[in-house]
Design a protein around this motif. Structure first.
Motif, PDB file in Angstrom:
ATOM      1  N   MET A 152      33.605  12.320  76.750  1.00  6.29           N
ATOM      2  CA  MET A 152      33.088  11.840  78.027  1.00  6.29           C
ATOM      3  C   MET A 152      31.933  12.741  78.425  1.00  6.29           C
ATOM      4  O   MET A 152      31.779  13.842  77.906  1.00  6.29           O
ATOM      5  N   GLY A 153      31.113  12.253  79.333  1.00  2.00           N
ATOM      6  CA  GLY A 153      29.973  13.059  79.747  1.00  2.00           C
ATOM      7  C   GLY A 153      28.748  12.690  78.942  1.00  2.00           C
ATOM      8  O   GLY A 153      28.623  11.565  78.455  1.00  2.00           O
ATOM      9  N   THR A 154      27.847  13.620  78.787  1.00  2.00           N
ATOM     10  CA  THR A 154      26.572  13.293  78.176  1.00  2.00           C
ATOM     11  C   THR A 154      26.419  13.899  76.778  1.00  2.00           C
ATOM     12  O   THR A 154      26.432  13.185  75.791  1.00  2.00           O
ATOM     13  N   LEU A 155      26.317  15.196  76.687  1.00  2.00           N
ATOM     14  CA  LEU A 155      26.037  15.802  75.395  1.00  2.00           C
ATOM     15  C   LEU A 155      26.842  17.090  75.227  1.00  2.00           C
ATOM     16  O   LEU A 155      26.896  17.921  76.117  1.00  2.00           O
ATOM     17  N   PHE A 156      27.455  17.215  74.065  1.00  2.00           N
ATOM     18  CA  PHE A 156      28.159  18.445  73.718  1.00  2.00           C
ATOM     19  C   PHE A 156      27.545  18.976  72.428  1.00  2.00           C
ATOM     20  O   PHE A 156      27.078  18.197  71.586  1.00  2.00           O
ATOM     21  N   THR A 157      27.563  20.275  72.276  1.00  2.00           N
ATOM     22  CA  THR A 157      26.943  20.837  71.100  1.00  2.00           C
ATOM     23  C   THR A 157      27.680  22.109  70.667  1.00  2.00           C
ATOM     24  O   THR A 157      28.391  22.727  71.465  1.00  2.00           O
ATOM     25  N   SER A 158      27.539  22.443  69.407  1.00  2.00           N
ATOM     26  CA  SER A 158      28.104  23.688  68.899  1.00  2.00           C
ATOM     27  C   SER A 158      27.274  24.124  67.709  1.00  2.00           C
ATOM     28  O   SER A 158      26.466  23.360  67.175  1.00  2.00           O
ATOM     29  N   GLU A 159      27.471  25.353  67.301  1.00  2.00           N
ATOM     30  CA  GLU A 159      26.685  25.888  66.189  1.00  2.00           C
ATOM     31  C   GLU A 159      27.451  25.750  64.879  1.00  2.00           C
ATOM     32  O   GLU A 159      28.676  25.703  64.859  1.00  2.00           O
ATOM     33  N   LEU A 160      26.684  25.714  63.811  1.00  2.00           N
ATOM     34  CA  LEU A 160      27.297  25.762  62.485  1.00  2.00           C
ATOM     35  C   LEU A 160      27.752  27.186  62.218  1.00  2.00           C
ATOM     36  O   LEU A 160      27.013  28.141  62.436  1.00  2.00           O
ATOM     37  N   ILE A 216      17.834  26.758  63.204  1.00  2.00           N
ATOM     38  CA  ILE A 216      19.102  26.959  63.920  1.00  2.00           C
ATOM     39  C   ILE A 216      19.939  25.700  63.703  1.00  2.00           C
ATOM     40  O   ILE A 216      19.533  24.601  64.080  1.00  2.00           O
ATOM     41  N   PHE A 217      21.067  25.887  63.092  1.00  2.00           N
ATOM     42  CA  PHE A 217      21.909  24.742  62.722  1.00  2.00           C
ATOM     43  C   PHE A 217      22.929  24.461  63.827  1.00  2.00           C
ATOM     44  O   PHE A 217      23.568  25.391  64.335  1.00  2.00           O
ATOM     45  N   TYR A 218      23.067  23.212  64.159  1.00  2.00           N
ATOM     46  CA  TYR A 218      23.985  22.865  65.244  1.00  2.00           C
ATOM     47  C   TYR A 218      24.578  21.472  65.006  1.00  2.00           C
ATOM     48  O   TYR A 218      24.159  20.735  64.106  1.00  2.00           O
ATOM     49  N   PHE A 219      25.575  21.152  65.835  1.00  2.00           N
ATOM     50  CA  PHE A 219      26.171  19.811  65.871  1.00  2.00           C
ATOM     51  C   PHE A 219      25.993  19.270  67.289  1.00  2.00           C
ATOM     52  O   PHE A 219      26.042  20.045  68.244  1.00  2.00           O
ATOM     53  N   TYR A 220      25.821  17.978  67.414  1.00  2.00           N
ATOM     54  CA  TYR A 220      25.838  17.416  68.764  1.00  2.00           C
ATOM     55  C   TYR A 220      26.641  16.131  68.799  1.00  2.00           C
ATOM     56  O   TYR A 220      26.762  15.403  67.805  1.00  2.00           O
ATOM     57  N   LEU A 221      27.184  15.886  69.991  1.00  2.00           N
ATOM     58  CA  LEU A 221      28.059  14.745  70.234  1.00  2.00           C
ATOM     59  C   LEU A 221      27.648  14.137  71.565  1.00  2.00           C
ATOM     60  O   LEU A 221      27.633  14.824  72.588  1.00  2.00           O
ATOM     61  N   SER A 222      27.293  12.878  71.541  1.00  2.00           N
ATOM     62  CA  SER A 222      26.905  12.232  72.793  1.00  2.00           C
ATOM     63  C   SER A 222      28.144  11.685  73.501  1.00  2.00           C
ATOM     64  O   SER A 222      29.254  11.744  72.978  1.00  2.00           O
ATOM     65  N   GLY A 223      27.956  11.151  74.694  1.00  2.00           N
ATOM     66  CA  GLY A 223      29.071  10.637  75.475  1.00  2.00           C
ATOM     67  C   GLY A 223      29.640   9.365  74.888  1.00  2.00           C
ATOM     68  O   GLY A 223      28.985   8.645  74.133  1.00  2.00           O
ATOM     69  N   SER A 224      30.907   9.089  75.184  1.00  2.00           N
ATOM     70  CA  SER A 224      31.608   7.883  74.721  1.00  2.00           C
ATOM     71  C   SER A 224      31.539   7.720  73.215  1.00  2.00           C
ATOM     72  O   SER A 224      31.268   6.630  72.704  1.00  2.00           O
ATOM     73  N   SER A 225      31.765   8.780  72.502  1.00  2.00           N
ATOM     74  CA  SER A 225      31.594   8.727  71.056  1.00  2.00           C
ATOM     75  C   SER A 225      32.638   9.585  70.346  1.00  2.00           C
ATOM     76  O   SER A 225      33.229  10.491  70.930  1.00  2.00           O
ATOM     77  N   THR A 274      31.569  10.340  67.036  1.00  2.00           N
ATOM     78  CA  THR A 274      30.700  10.668  65.908  1.00  2.00           C
ATOM     79  C   THR A 274      29.835  11.885  66.236  1.00  2.00           C
ATOM     80  O   THR A 274      29.155  11.909  67.261  1.00  2.00           O
ATOM     81  N   VAL A 275      29.881  12.849  65.359  1.00  2.00           N
ATOM     82  CA  VAL A 275      29.107  14.082  65.532  1.00  2.00           C
ATOM     83  C   VAL A 275      27.906  14.038  64.587  1.00  2.00           C
ATOM     84  O   VAL A 275      28.044  13.636  63.422  1.00  2.00           O
ATOM     85  N   TYR A 276      26.759  14.445  65.120  1.00  2.00           N
ATOM     86  CA  TYR A 276      25.555  14.497  64.289  1.00  2.00           C
ATOM     87  C   TYR A 276      25.199  15.959  64.010  1.00  2.00           C
ATOM     88  O   TYR A 276      24.992  16.733  64.945  1.00  2.00           O
ATOM     89  N   PRO A 277      25.156  16.336  62.751  1.00  2.00           N
ATOM     90  CA  PRO A 277      24.674  17.673  62.406  1.00  2.00           C
ATOM     91  C   PRO A 277      23.144  17.673  62.371  1.00  2.00           C
ATOM     92  O   PRO A 277      22.520  16.711  61.892  1.00  2.00           O
ATOM     93  N   ALA A 278      22.532  18.700  62.883  1.00  2.00           N
ATOM     94  CA  ALA A 278      21.074  18.782  62.873  1.00  2.00           C
ATOM     95  C   ALA A 278      20.677  20.253  62.869  1.00  2.00           C
ATOM     96  O   ALA A 278      21.518  21.143  62.971  1.00  2.00           O
ATOM     97  N   ALA A 279      19.381  20.481  62.742  1.00  2.00           N
ATOM     98  CA  ALA A 279      18.877  21.859  62.774  1.00  2.00           C
ATOM     99  C   ALA A 279      17.519  21.856  63.447  1.00  2.00           C
ATOM    100  O   ALA A 279      16.734  20.912  63.271  1.00  2.00           O
ATOM    101  N   SER A 280      17.295  22.888  64.216  1.00  2.00           N
ATOM    102  CA  SER A 280      16.008  23.036  64.885  1.00  2.00           C
ATOM    103  C   SER A 280      15.169  24.027  64.096  1.00  2.00           C
ATOM    104  O   SER A 280      15.575  25.175  63.903  1.00  2.00           O
ATOM    105  N   GLN A 281      14.038  23.572  63.613  1.00  2.00           N
ATOM    106  CA  GLN A 281      13.237  24.473  62.792  1.00  2.00           C
ATOM    107  C   GLN A 281      12.604  25.561  63.658  1.00  2.00           C
ATOM    108  O   GLN A 281      12.196  25.323  64.787  1.00  2.00           O
ATOM    109  N   VAL A 282      12.554  26.746  63.112  1.00  2.00           N
ATOM    110  CA  VAL A 282      12.014  27.879  63.865  1.00  2.00           C
ATOM    111  C   VAL A 282      10.612  28.165  63.350  1.00  2.00           C
ATOM    112  O   VAL A 282      10.419  28.961  62.428  1.00  2.00           O
ATOM    113  N   VAL A 283       9.670  27.439  63.903  1.00  2.00           N
ATOM    114  CA  VAL A 283       8.261  27.624  63.539  1.00  2.00           C
ATOM    115  C   VAL A 283       7.471  27.599  64.838  1.00  2.00           C
ATOM    116  O   VAL A 283       7.566  26.632  65.598  1.00  2.00           O
TER     117      VAL A 283
END
Lengths: 101, 302
Positions: B226-234, B253-262, B264-273
């Motif tokens: 529930m809610g909007t967005l949850f996230t955690s680190e790898l 920076i590697f992380y996971f995110y989960l949107s609301g009413s879901s 399904t978790v999406y793994p992603a990474a933010s490039q550090v450039v």
């Protein structure tokens, strides 16, 4: 002394605007008819998934997420009752919106 | 049986005791100035006025009386024991239970006629929607508190499915070619959920071979968010790098995110450039050396 093991779908909940069907599966072990332990396994069913063309593919309701256990009829009945066309359309829109986030 | 009708009895001689060997029947009242001694008493009612007491025990150990306002049972002993197969405490009308005590079973407590809690073989058991309310009623909790009811605890397992694509250059997230399951575990405290799962042996020819795969999603969370967005680190992992199509960025920076009413978790990474934002996919190395991938996340459910 007789031990028995059984599965109970002891919670079938309909959750949220997209009518996720949230299931708690209890494994119950009894000794001579008296419950000794109860452990839980959870899974959630949603109305479907998007294909490569963003069409909603209905949840086939065949197997639980473990890939081997058939989904119980009582769970299927709840799913088919709550996943109306309106709900499926809304779910599809949500999935498409999530892709772009 | 002979019946003796008398109007007045006067003790004869110096004695003051009257002994009647048979049954004495009195058609009106008996007034006793001191005490009545009997081995057994039979009658329809015992009536005592306010603050007049029934005293039991050699030392008057328990007193039963009415004060004029409340009914009193005062026990001076260490214990007041009531024995029965089942005990129910309820209101005067008999239609609202306060507490029920069942032999070889539960003790149930009620509030205004609604069961709030009962004992069970494991301890306390709360009906759905009931729990421990931490509301203090004061202002110290702050204005943003929406609930102070702790109404659930649960732990168990879930089937976590790791979905990926066999081409590391793939950039979609809904066309998996490979799925690997693992048994994860969860704890739910109120609406707060913590879920975790680990996939081992992702290397070539490993039991969960996903070598050279783009990781797309983790599906099967045990509760809908529930809610909007949850996230955690790898965290615990080996052989995972950041990639988008043919672009490989070694600082990310590697992380996971989960949107609301879901679920399904999406793994992603933010490039550090510097000055070049970009989002990458978790990608599994093309290697036969041991590789693994662990997921954990805390989120809220309804």
């Amino acid at each position: 002394m007789a031990l028995s093991e059984s599965i109970e779908y002891d919670k079938i909940e309909i959750v949220g605007q997209y009518k996720h069907v949230q299931v708690r599966k209890a494994m119950v072990i009894k000794k001579d008819g008296k419950e000794l332990t109860r452990s839980f396994e959870r899974f959630v069913l949603d109305p479907g998934t998007l294909d490569a063309s963003d069409n909603l593919v209905d949840n086939p309701l065949t197997k639980e997420p473990d890939g081997t256990t058939d989904i119980a009829d009582e769970v299927k009945a709840v799913c088919t009752a709550v996943w109306t066309t309106t709900i499926k359309d809304a779910w599809k829109s949500k999935l498409i919106a999530d892709k772009s986030s | 049986m002979s019946i003796l009708n008398v109007n007045k009895i006067n003790p004869v001689g110096g004695g003051s005791t009257i002994t009647i060997a048979g049954i004495a029947s009195v058609t009106n009242n008996i007034s006793v100035g001191n005490s009545v001694t009997a081995s057994s008493f039979h009658g329809d009612e015992v009536k005592l006025g306010d603050n007049k007491k029934i005293l039991l025990g050699d030392g008057n150990d328990i007193e039963i009386y009415h004060t004029g306002a409340v009914d009193m049972i005062e026990g001076k002993s260490l214990y007041l024991i009531q024995e029965s197969q089942n005990i129910i405490l309820r209101n005067l009308a008999g239609d609202e239970a306060y507490a029920k005590f069942f032999g070889n079973g539960a003790v149930e407590l009620y509030h205004n006629g609604t069961k709030q809690v009962e004992t069970s073989t494991d301890g306390l058991k709360f009906p759905s929607g009931k729990g421990i309310n931490f509301a203090s009623g004061g202002s110290s909790d702050g204005p943003s508190v929406s609930s102070e009811l702790l109404d659930d605890y649960e732990e168990g397992s879930w089937t976590a499915t790791l979905n990926g694509h066999s081409s590391p250059t793939n950039v979609a997230t809904n066309n998996p070619t490979t799925s690997r399951t693992a048994t994860g575990h969860y704890r739910k405290i109120g609406s707060y959920v913590h879920a975790q799962a680990t996939w081992a042996n992702l290397q070539q020819s490993g039991a969960n071979d996903m070598a050279n795969h783009q990781i797309q999603t983790i599906t099967g969370l045990p509760f809908t968010s529930m809610g909007t967005l949850f996230t955690s680190e790898l965290g615990y992992s080996r052989g995972i790098y950041g990639r988008y199509n043919n672009s490989i960025i070694e600082e990310a920076i590697f992380y996971f995110y989960l949107s609301g009413s879901s679920t399904t978790v999406y793994p992603a990474a933010s490039q550090v450039v510097q000055n070049t934002p970009g989002t990458l996919y978790h990608t599994v190395s093309n290697s036969s050396s041991g590789m693994y991938y662990s997921f954990q996340m805390s989120y809220y459910t309804t």
